[in-house]
Scaffold this active site. Structure first.
Site, short mmCIF file in Angstrom:
data_model
loop_
_atom_site.label_atom_id
_atom_site.label_comp_id
_atom_site.label_asym_id
_atom_site.label_seq_id
_atom_site.Cartn_x
_atom_site.Cartn_y
_atom_site.Cartn_z
N GLU A 297 0.82 -1.22 0.00
CA GLU A 297 0.00 0.00 0.00
C GLU A 297 0.85 1.26 0.00
OE1 GLU A 297 -2.76 2.43 -0.45
OE2 GLU A 297 -3.59 0.44 0.01
N ARG A 299 2.99 2.56 -2.23
CA ARG A 299 4.39 2.30 -2.56
C ARG A 299 5.14 1.70 -1.38
NH1 ARG A 299 5.75 8.07 -4.86
NH2 ARG A 299 4.08 8.29 -6.37
N ASP A 337 9.99 5.75 -2.97
CA ASP A 337 9.31 4.47 -3.18
C ASP A 337 10.02 3.40 -2.36
OD1 ASP A 337 8.10 2.15 -4.24
OD2 ASP A 337 7.92 3.03 -6.23
N ARG A 339 8.81 0.04 -2.54
CA ARG A 339 8.32 -1.25 -3.01
C ARG A 339 9.46 -2.19 -3.38
NH1 ARG A 339 4.17 0.74 -7.48
NH2 ARG A 339 5.78 2.36 -7.61
#
Length: 425
Positions: A297, A299, A337, A339
Protein backbone atom coordinates in the site's frame (compact mmCIF):
# COMPACT_ATOMS: atom_id res chain seq x y z
CA UNK A 1 -15.58 -8.87 32.45
CA UNK A 2 -12.22 -10.21 31.34
CA UNK A 3 -12.10 -13.67 29.83
CA UNK A 4 -10.03 -16.45 31.28
CA UNK A 5 -6.92 -16.93 29.20
CA UNK A 6 -5.11 -20.24 28.73
CA UNK A 7 -2.58 -20.93 31.41
CA UNK A 8 0.97 -20.16 30.40
CA UNK A 9 4.32 -20.76 32.06
CA UNK A 10 5.33 -17.91 34.37
CA UNK A 11 8.91 -18.06 33.16
CA UNK A 12 9.45 -16.47 29.74
CA UNK A 13 12.17 -18.10 27.69
CA UNK A 14 13.72 -15.70 25.24
CA UNK A 15 14.60 -17.23 21.90
CA UNK A 16 18.07 -15.71 22.18
CA UNK A 17 18.80 -17.45 25.50
CA UNK A 18 21.27 -20.36 25.64
CA UNK A 19 19.55 -23.70 25.32
CA UNK A 20 17.00 -22.47 22.81
CA UNK A 21 18.68 -24.39 20.04
CA UNK A 22 17.06 -26.24 17.17
CA UNK A 23 18.22 -29.73 18.09
CA UNK A 24 14.87 -31.20 17.06
CA UNK A 25 14.35 -28.94 14.05
CA UNK A 26 14.63 -30.21 10.48
CA UNK A 27 17.57 -28.74 8.58
CA UNK A 28 16.80 -26.44 5.66
CA UNK A 29 18.83 -26.70 2.48
CA UNK A 30 17.36 -23.86 0.43
CA UNK A 31 17.12 -24.59 -3.28
CA UNK A 32 17.24 -28.38 -3.01
CA UNK A 33 15.13 -30.03 -5.71
CA UNK A 34 13.90 -32.76 -3.35
CA UNK A 35 11.47 -31.28 -0.79
CA UNK A 36 12.64 -33.73 1.87
CA UNK A 37 16.22 -32.66 1.34
CA UNK A 38 15.14 -29.02 1.33
CA UNK A 39 13.28 -29.58 4.60
CA UNK A 40 9.95 -28.21 5.86
CA UNK A 41 9.38 -24.69 7.17
CA UNK A 42 8.51 -25.02 10.87
CA UNK A 43 7.42 -21.88 12.72
CA UNK A 44 5.85 -23.52 15.78
CA UNK A 45 5.25 -21.07 18.62
CA UNK A 46 4.70 -23.84 21.17
CA UNK A 47 7.39 -26.45 20.57
CA UNK A 48 10.53 -24.32 20.34
CA UNK A 49 12.78 -27.29 19.61
CA UNK A 50 11.01 -27.82 16.27
CA UNK A 51 11.48 -24.27 15.01
CA UNK A 52 13.87 -23.73 12.12
CA UNK A 53 12.77 -20.20 11.19
CA UNK A 54 12.65 -16.72 12.70
CA UNK A 55 9.19 -15.20 13.09
CA UNK A 56 5.76 -16.78 12.78
CA UNK A 57 3.27 -17.74 10.11
CA UNK A 58 0.47 -15.54 8.70
CA UNK A 59 2.64 -12.49 8.02
CA UNK A 60 1.10 -9.30 9.39
CA UNK A 61 -1.83 -11.30 10.77
CA UNK A 62 0.37 -13.09 13.28
CA UNK A 63 -0.32 -10.28 15.78
CA UNK A 64 -4.05 -10.89 15.47
CA UNK A 65 -3.44 -14.55 16.26
CA UNK A 66 -1.60 -13.49 19.39
CA UNK A 67 -4.54 -11.27 20.37
CA UNK A 68 -6.93 -14.18 19.83
CA UNK A 69 -4.84 -16.37 22.14
CA UNK A 70 -4.56 -13.61 24.77
CA UNK A 71 -8.33 -13.05 24.63
CA UNK A 72 -9.03 -16.75 25.06
CA UNK A 73 -10.67 -17.08 21.64
CA UNK A 74 -7.98 -19.34 20.21
CA UNK A 75 -6.41 -22.29 21.95
CA UNK A 76 -2.68 -21.89 22.35
CA UNK A 77 -0.91 -24.32 20.07
CA UNK A 78 -3.94 -25.01 17.85
CA UNK A 79 -2.92 -27.37 15.07
CA UNK A 80 -4.26 -26.73 11.57
CA UNK A 81 -6.49 -29.50 10.20
CA UNK A 82 -5.44 -29.80 6.55
CA UNK A 83 -8.18 -32.25 5.54
CA UNK A 84 -9.58 -31.35 2.08
CA UNK A 85 -7.43 -28.23 1.83
CA UNK A 86 -5.18 -29.44 -1.01
CA UNK A 87 -4.73 -27.18 -4.07
CA UNK A 88 -7.47 -27.22 -6.70
CA UNK A 89 -4.76 -26.99 -9.37
CA UNK A 90 -1.31 -28.54 -9.20
CA UNK A 91 1.43 -26.00 -9.86
CA UNK A 92 4.98 -27.24 -10.32
CA UNK A 93 7.46 -28.34 -9.40
CA UNK A 94 9.37 -26.28 -11.95
CA UNK A 95 13.14 -26.09 -12.56
CA UNK A 96 13.22 -22.63 -10.95
CA UNK A 97 12.25 -24.20 -7.61
CA UNK A 98 15.70 -25.79 -7.44
CA UNK A 99 17.56 -22.57 -8.22
CA UNK A 100 18.37 -20.64 -5.01
CA UNK A 101 19.00 -17.51 -7.09
CA UNK A 102 15.53 -17.52 -8.67
CA UNK A 103 13.35 -17.87 -5.55
CA UNK A 104 14.38 -16.38 -2.19
CA UNK A 105 11.19 -14.84 -0.76
CA UNK A 106 8.56 -17.61 -0.92
CA UNK A 107 8.53 -21.34 -0.14
CA UNK A 108 8.05 -23.20 -3.44
CA UNK A 109 6.70 -26.22 -1.57
CA UNK A 110 4.35 -24.12 0.57
CA UNK A 111 1.14 -25.39 -1.05
CA UNK A 112 2.12 -29.06 -0.86
CA UNK A 113 3.16 -29.46 2.78
CA UNK A 114 0.32 -31.86 3.65
CA UNK A 115 1.58 -34.25 0.99
CA UNK A 116 5.37 -33.86 0.78
CA UNK A 117 5.87 -33.48 4.55
CA UNK A 118 3.22 -35.96 5.69
CA UNK A 119 5.78 -38.01 7.66
CA UNK A 120 6.92 -34.92 9.58
CA UNK A 121 3.30 -34.03 10.39
CA UNK A 122 2.62 -37.55 11.65
CA UNK A 123 5.65 -37.19 13.94
CA UNK A 124 4.03 -34.15 15.53
CA UNK A 125 5.75 -31.30 13.69
CA UNK A 126 3.60 -28.17 13.34
CA UNK A 127 3.93 -27.57 9.59
CA UNK A 128 1.61 -25.07 7.95
CA UNK A 129 1.04 -24.12 4.32
CA UNK A 130 2.39 -20.75 3.17
CA UNK A 131 0.56 -20.96 -0.16
CA UNK A 132 -3.01 -21.96 -0.96
CA UNK A 133 -4.59 -22.59 -4.35
CA UNK A 134 -8.34 -22.40 -5.00
CA UNK A 135 -10.84 -21.53 -7.73
CA UNK A 136 -13.32 -18.68 -7.80
CA UNK A 137 -15.22 -16.14 -9.88
CA UNK A 138 -14.45 -12.43 -9.96
CA UNK A 139 -17.16 -9.95 -10.87
CA UNK A 140 -16.26 -6.39 -11.93
CA UNK A 141 -18.52 -3.70 -13.43
CA UNK A 142 -15.72 -2.74 -15.85
CA UNK A 143 -15.80 -6.23 -17.35
CA UNK A 144 -19.55 -6.12 -17.81
CA UNK A 145 -19.06 -2.73 -19.47
CA UNK A 146 -16.45 -4.23 -21.80
CA UNK A 147 -19.00 -6.87 -22.75
CA UNK A 148 -21.68 -4.22 -23.33
CA UNK A 149 -19.34 -2.36 -25.70
CA UNK A 150 -18.42 -5.57 -27.50
CA UNK A 151 -14.77 -5.65 -26.46
CA UNK A 152 -15.31 -8.97 -24.65
CA UNK A 153 -17.70 -11.82 -25.34
CA UNK A 154 -18.78 -14.60 -23.01
CA UNK A 155 -17.32 -18.01 -23.84
CA UNK A 156 -18.70 -20.03 -20.92
CA UNK A 157 -15.19 -21.00 -19.81
CA UNK A 158 -13.09 -17.94 -19.01
CA UNK A 159 -15.94 -15.40 -19.11
CA UNK A 160 -19.51 -16.29 -18.19
CA UNK A 161 -22.73 -14.78 -19.51
CA UNK A 162 -23.32 -12.87 -16.27
CA UNK A 163 -20.00 -11.07 -16.68
CA UNK A 164 -18.04 -12.97 -14.02
CA UNK A 165 -14.64 -14.39 -14.89
CA UNK A 166 -13.41 -17.83 -13.85
CA UNK A 167 -10.01 -17.75 -12.11
CA UNK A 168 -7.57 -19.86 -10.19
CA UNK A 169 -6.45 -17.93 -7.10
CA UNK A 170 -3.25 -18.40 -5.15
CA UNK A 171 -2.57 -16.82 -1.75
CA UNK A 172 1.12 -16.34 -0.99
CA UNK A 173 2.77 -15.67 2.37
CA UNK A 174 6.36 -14.37 2.41
CA UNK A 175 9.14 -16.76 3.42
CA UNK A 176 12.56 -15.09 3.21
CA UNK A 177 15.80 -17.00 2.82
CA UNK A 178 18.03 -14.29 4.29
CA UNK A 179 21.27 -15.08 2.40
CA UNK A 180 19.36 -14.87 -0.89
CA UNK A 181 17.47 -11.71 0.07
CA UNK A 182 20.74 -10.05 1.05
CA UNK A 183 22.26 -11.00 -2.28
CA UNK A 184 19.31 -9.48 -4.15
CA UNK A 185 19.80 -6.15 -2.39
CA UNK A 186 23.58 -6.32 -2.73
CA UNK A 187 24.23 -6.08 1.01
CA UNK A 188 25.88 -8.48 3.42
CA UNK A 189 23.65 -10.91 5.28
CA UNK A 190 24.95 -9.50 8.56
CA UNK A 191 24.00 -5.95 7.62
CA UNK A 192 20.54 -7.08 6.49
CA UNK A 193 19.94 -8.98 9.73
CA UNK A 194 21.10 -6.11 11.93
CA UNK A 195 18.99 -3.54 10.07
CA UNK A 196 15.89 -5.73 10.20
CA UNK A 197 16.44 -6.18 13.94
CA UNK A 198 17.01 -2.48 14.68
CA UNK A 199 14.30 -1.07 12.42
CA UNK A 200 11.64 -3.37 13.92
CA UNK A 201 12.48 -2.21 17.43
CA UNK A 202 14.33 -5.43 18.25
CA UNK A 203 11.24 -7.53 17.59
CA UNK A 204 13.22 -10.55 16.38
CA UNK A 205 16.46 -10.96 18.38
CA UNK A 206 17.30 -14.21 16.54
CA UNK A 207 18.13 -12.08 13.53
CA UNK A 208 21.35 -11.07 15.28
CA UNK A 209 21.85 -13.94 17.73
CA UNK A 210 21.01 -16.98 15.62
CA UNK A 211 23.02 -16.88 12.42
CA UNK A 212 22.39 -20.62 12.09
CA UNK A 213 18.72 -19.91 11.30
CA UNK A 214 18.57 -18.60 7.73
CA UNK A 215 14.81 -18.39 7.09
CA UNK A 216 12.63 -15.50 8.24
CA UNK A 217 8.83 -15.22 8.19
CA UNK A 218 8.48 -11.42 8.00
CA UNK A 219 5.38 -9.65 9.45
CA UNK A 220 4.36 -8.16 6.11
CA UNK A 221 1.55 -8.64 3.62
CA UNK A 222 1.83 -11.26 0.91
CA UNK A 223 0.45 -11.62 -2.60
CA UNK A 224 -2.62 -12.95 -4.37
CA UNK A 225 -2.32 -14.45 -7.85
CA UNK A 226 -5.26 -14.54 -10.27
CA UNK A 227 -4.87 -16.92 -13.21
CA UNK A 228 -7.19 -16.77 -16.23
CA UNK A 229 -7.08 -20.01 -18.21
CA UNK A 230 -5.01 -23.13 -17.59
CA UNK A 231 -2.35 -22.57 -14.86
CA UNK A 232 -0.16 -25.23 -16.51
CA UNK A 233 0.19 -22.97 -19.57
CA UNK A 234 2.05 -20.32 -17.58
CA UNK A 235 5.23 -22.36 -17.80
CA UNK A 236 4.94 -22.89 -21.56
CA UNK A 237 6.69 -20.06 -23.44
CA UNK A 238 4.87 -21.12 -26.62
CA UNK A 239 1.53 -20.10 -25.06
CA UNK A 240 0.82 -16.36 -25.14
CA UNK A 241 0.93 -14.94 -21.61
CA UNK A 242 -0.68 -11.61 -20.75
CA UNK A 243 0.34 -10.45 -17.28
CA UNK A 244 0.30 -7.56 -14.86
CA UNK A 245 2.13 -7.23 -11.56
CA UNK A 246 0.05 -4.81 -9.48
CA UNK A 247 0.87 -3.18 -6.16
CA UNK A 248 -2.01 -2.57 -3.78
CA UNK A 249 -3.82 0.79 -3.78
CA UNK A 250 -6.86 0.31 -1.58
CA UNK A 251 -8.35 3.75 -2.19
CA UNK A 252 -8.42 3.29 -5.94
CA UNK A 253 -8.57 -0.51 -6.34
CA UNK A 254 -11.54 -0.91 -3.97
CA UNK A 255 -13.16 2.51 -3.54
CA UNK A 256 -12.45 4.06 -6.93
CA UNK A 257 -10.52 7.14 -5.81
CA UNK A 258 -9.56 8.98 -8.98
CA UNK A 259 -6.32 10.67 -7.87
CA UNK A 260 -4.32 7.81 -9.42
CA UNK A 261 -4.55 5.29 -12.25
CA UNK A 262 -4.43 2.16 -10.09
CA UNK A 263 -7.95 0.77 -10.51
CA UNK A 264 -8.26 1.76 -14.18
CA UNK A 265 -4.94 0.07 -14.93
CA UNK A 266 -5.88 -3.00 -12.88
CA UNK A 267 -9.28 -3.46 -14.53
CA UNK A 268 -7.76 -2.76 -17.96
CA UNK A 269 -5.21 -5.50 -17.25
CA UNK A 270 -7.94 -7.91 -16.16
CA UNK A 271 -9.78 -7.23 -19.42
CA UNK A 272 -6.54 -7.89 -21.32
CA UNK A 273 -5.98 -11.10 -19.34
CA UNK A 274 -9.48 -12.37 -20.10
CA UNK A 275 -9.05 -11.63 -23.80
CA UNK A 276 -5.61 -13.21 -23.69
CA UNK A 277 -6.95 -16.41 -22.17
CA UNK A 278 -10.01 -16.79 -24.39
CA UNK A 279 -9.89 -18.91 -27.51
CA UNK A 280 -9.30 -17.34 -30.90
CA UNK A 281 -12.83 -18.41 -31.84
CA UNK A 282 -14.16 -16.04 -29.17
CA UNK A 283 -11.91 -13.17 -30.20
CA UNK A 284 -9.11 -14.00 -27.75
CA UNK A 285 -5.45 -14.88 -28.11
CA UNK A 286 -5.76 -18.51 -27.08
CA UNK A 287 -3.32 -18.07 -24.22
CA UNK A 288 -3.36 -17.48 -20.47
CA UNK A 289 -3.67 -14.41 -18.25
CA UNK A 290 -2.09 -13.52 -14.91
CA UNK A 291 -2.56 -10.81 -12.29
CA UNK A 292 -0.05 -10.83 -9.41
CA UNK A 293 -1.41 -8.53 -6.68
CA UNK A 294 1.06 -7.48 -3.96
CA UNK A 295 0.24 -5.89 -0.57
CA UNK A 296 2.43 -2.80 -0.85
CA UNK A 297 0.00 0.00 0.00
CA UNK A 298 1.14 3.48 -0.92
CA UNK A 299 4.39 2.30 -2.56
CA UNK A 300 4.95 0.27 0.63
CA UNK A 301 5.02 3.55 2.57
CA UNK A 302 1.60 2.87 4.06
CA UNK A 303 -1.74 4.61 3.73
CA UNK A 304 -1.15 7.27 6.40
CA UNK A 305 1.97 8.45 4.59
CA UNK A 306 0.13 8.32 1.27
CA UNK A 307 -2.65 10.59 2.51
CA UNK A 308 -0.13 13.00 4.01
CA UNK A 309 1.53 13.20 0.60
CA UNK A 310 -1.85 13.87 -1.02
CA UNK A 311 -2.33 16.85 1.29
CA UNK A 312 1.19 18.14 0.66
CA UNK A 313 0.70 17.92 -3.10
CA UNK A 314 -2.60 19.78 -3.06
CA UNK A 315 -1.46 22.52 -0.69
CA UNK A 316 1.97 23.33 -2.09
CA UNK A 317 2.54 26.73 -3.68
CA UNK A 318 1.24 26.61 -7.23
CA UNK A 319 -0.87 23.51 -6.65
CA UNK A 320 -0.25 19.93 -7.67
CA UNK A 321 2.36 19.49 -10.39
CA UNK A 322 4.11 16.65 -12.17
CA UNK A 323 7.56 18.15 -11.72
CA UNK A 324 7.17 17.98 -7.91
CA UNK A 325 5.19 14.73 -7.79
CA UNK A 326 8.02 12.54 -6.44
CA UNK A 327 9.58 15.36 -4.41
CA UNK A 328 6.50 15.71 -2.21
CA UNK A 329 6.64 12.00 -1.38
CA UNK A 330 10.32 12.21 -0.54
CA UNK A 331 9.77 15.23 1.70
CA UNK A 332 7.20 13.35 3.78
CA UNK A 333 8.62 9.81 3.71
CA UNK A 334 12.31 10.40 3.12
CA UNK A 335 12.21 8.16 0.04
CA UNK A 336 10.19 8.14 -3.17
CA UNK A 337 9.31 4.47 -3.18
CA UNK A 338 9.87 1.47 -0.88
CA UNK A 339 8.32 -1.25 -3.01
CA UNK A 340 11.74 -2.45 -4.17
CA UNK A 341 10.80 -4.84 -6.97
CA UNK A 342 13.87 -7.05 -6.43
CA UNK A 343 11.79 -9.79 -4.77
CA UNK A 344 8.76 -9.45 -7.05
CA UNK A 345 9.83 -11.92 -9.81
CA UNK A 346 10.00 -14.82 -7.33
CA UNK A 347 6.31 -15.60 -7.70
CA UNK A 348 6.67 -15.60 -11.48
CA UNK A 349 9.48 -18.14 -11.20
CA UNK A 350 7.33 -20.20 -8.82
CA UNK A 351 4.75 -20.41 -11.61
CA UNK A 352 7.46 -21.58 -14.00
CA UNK A 353 7.20 -18.49 -16.21
CA UNK A 354 10.00 -17.99 -18.73
CA UNK A 355 8.34 -15.49 -21.06
CA UNK A 356 5.68 -12.80 -20.72
CA UNK A 357 4.40 -12.02 -24.19
CA UNK A 358 2.34 -8.99 -23.16
CA UNK A 359 3.28 -7.13 -19.96
CA UNK A 360 0.49 -4.74 -18.98
CA UNK A 361 2.67 -2.26 -17.13
CA UNK A 362 4.46 1.02 -17.70
CA UNK A 363 6.79 0.62 -14.71
CA UNK A 364 10.46 0.61 -15.60
CA UNK A 365 11.28 -0.82 -12.14
CA UNK A 366 9.03 -3.84 -12.66
CA UNK A 367 10.22 -4.41 -16.21
CA UNK A 368 13.87 -4.23 -15.17
CA UNK A 369 13.30 -6.63 -12.25
CA UNK A 370 11.46 -9.16 -14.42
CA UNK A 371 13.93 -9.14 -17.30
CA UNK A 372 16.88 -8.95 -14.92
CA UNK A 373 15.72 -12.19 -13.33
CA UNK A 374 15.90 -13.97 -16.68
CA UNK A 375 12.27 -13.76 -17.82
CA UNK A 376 11.79 -12.55 -21.39
CA UNK A 377 9.27 -9.76 -21.99
CA UNK A 378 7.76 -9.14 -25.41
CA UNK A 379 5.22 -6.35 -25.86
CA UNK A 380 4.60 -3.74 -23.16
CA UNK A 381 1.04 -2.46 -22.88
CA UNK A 382 0.40 1.06 -21.50
CA UNK A 383 -2.86 2.23 -20.01
CA UNK A 384 -5.07 3.84 -22.69
CA UNK A 385 -5.25 7.63 -22.33
CA UNK A 386 -9.03 7.39 -22.21
CA UNK A 387 -8.81 5.45 -18.92
CA UNK A 388 -6.65 8.00 -17.10
CA UNK A 389 -8.85 10.04 -14.69
CA UNK A 390 -8.49 13.82 -14.95
CA UNK A 391 -7.12 14.02 -11.40
CA UNK A 392 -4.47 11.40 -12.25
CA UNK A 393 -2.89 13.30 -15.16
CA UNK A 394 -0.25 14.74 -12.84
CA UNK A 395 0.74 11.26 -11.69
CA UNK A 396 0.97 9.71 -15.14
CA UNK A 397 2.93 12.62 -16.63
CA UNK A 398 5.38 12.53 -13.72
CA UNK A 399 5.91 8.79 -14.07
CA UNK A 400 6.49 8.98 -17.82
CA UNK A 401 9.00 11.77 -17.29
CA UNK A 402 10.73 9.62 -14.67
CA UNK A 403 11.23 6.76 -17.12
CA UNK A 404 7.94 4.85 -17.25
CA UNK A 405 7.20 3.16 -20.55
CA UNK A 406 5.18 5.04 -23.13
CA UNK A 407 4.55 4.60 -26.83
CA UNK A 408 4.29 8.38 -27.17
CA UNK A 409 6.61 11.27 -26.49
CA UNK A 410 8.27 11.84 -23.13
CA UNK A 411 7.33 15.26 -21.68
CA UNK A 412 10.15 17.76 -21.19
CA UNK A 413 10.36 20.38 -18.43
CA UNK A 414 8.22 22.85 -20.33
CA UNK A 415 5.48 20.26 -20.84
CA UNK A 416 5.65 19.24 -17.18
CA UNK A 417 5.21 22.87 -16.24
CA UNK A 418 2.10 22.97 -18.43
CA UNK A 419 0.71 20.02 -16.49
CA UNK A 420 1.17 21.95 -13.24
CA UNK A 421 -2.08 22.35 -11.41
CA UNK A 422 -4.09 20.65 -14.15
CA UNK A 423 -4.77 17.48 -12.22
CA UNK A 424 -6.27 18.86 -9.01
CA UNK A 425 -8.26 21.93 -8.07
Amino acid sequence: MARDVPSTPNHIRLTSHPGQGTTGAPAIQWGAADPLLRGPIVGSTVNRSQRNVIGTHSGSYGVYRALAVAAGSLERGHRTDLTNTSPTDVIGPHPQWADPHKIVSIDPWGAMVARVYADYIEQGYDIRPTLAVTRAHIDLPEIRQAMAFGRLKADGEVLLENGSAVVTKVAVEPVWWLPGVAERFKVSEGELRRTLFEETGGMYPELVTRSDIEVFLPPIGGQTIYIFGNPQDLANPAVTLTARVHDECNGSDVFGSDICTCRPYLTHAIEECIAGAQSVAHGGRGGVGLIAYSRKEGRALGEVTKFLVYNARKRQVGGDSADKYFLRTECVAGVQDMRFQELMPDVLHWLGIRKIHRLVSMSNDKYDAITGSGIEVGERVKIPDSLVPADARVEIEAKIAAGYFTDGSVPDEAQLAAVKGRGLS
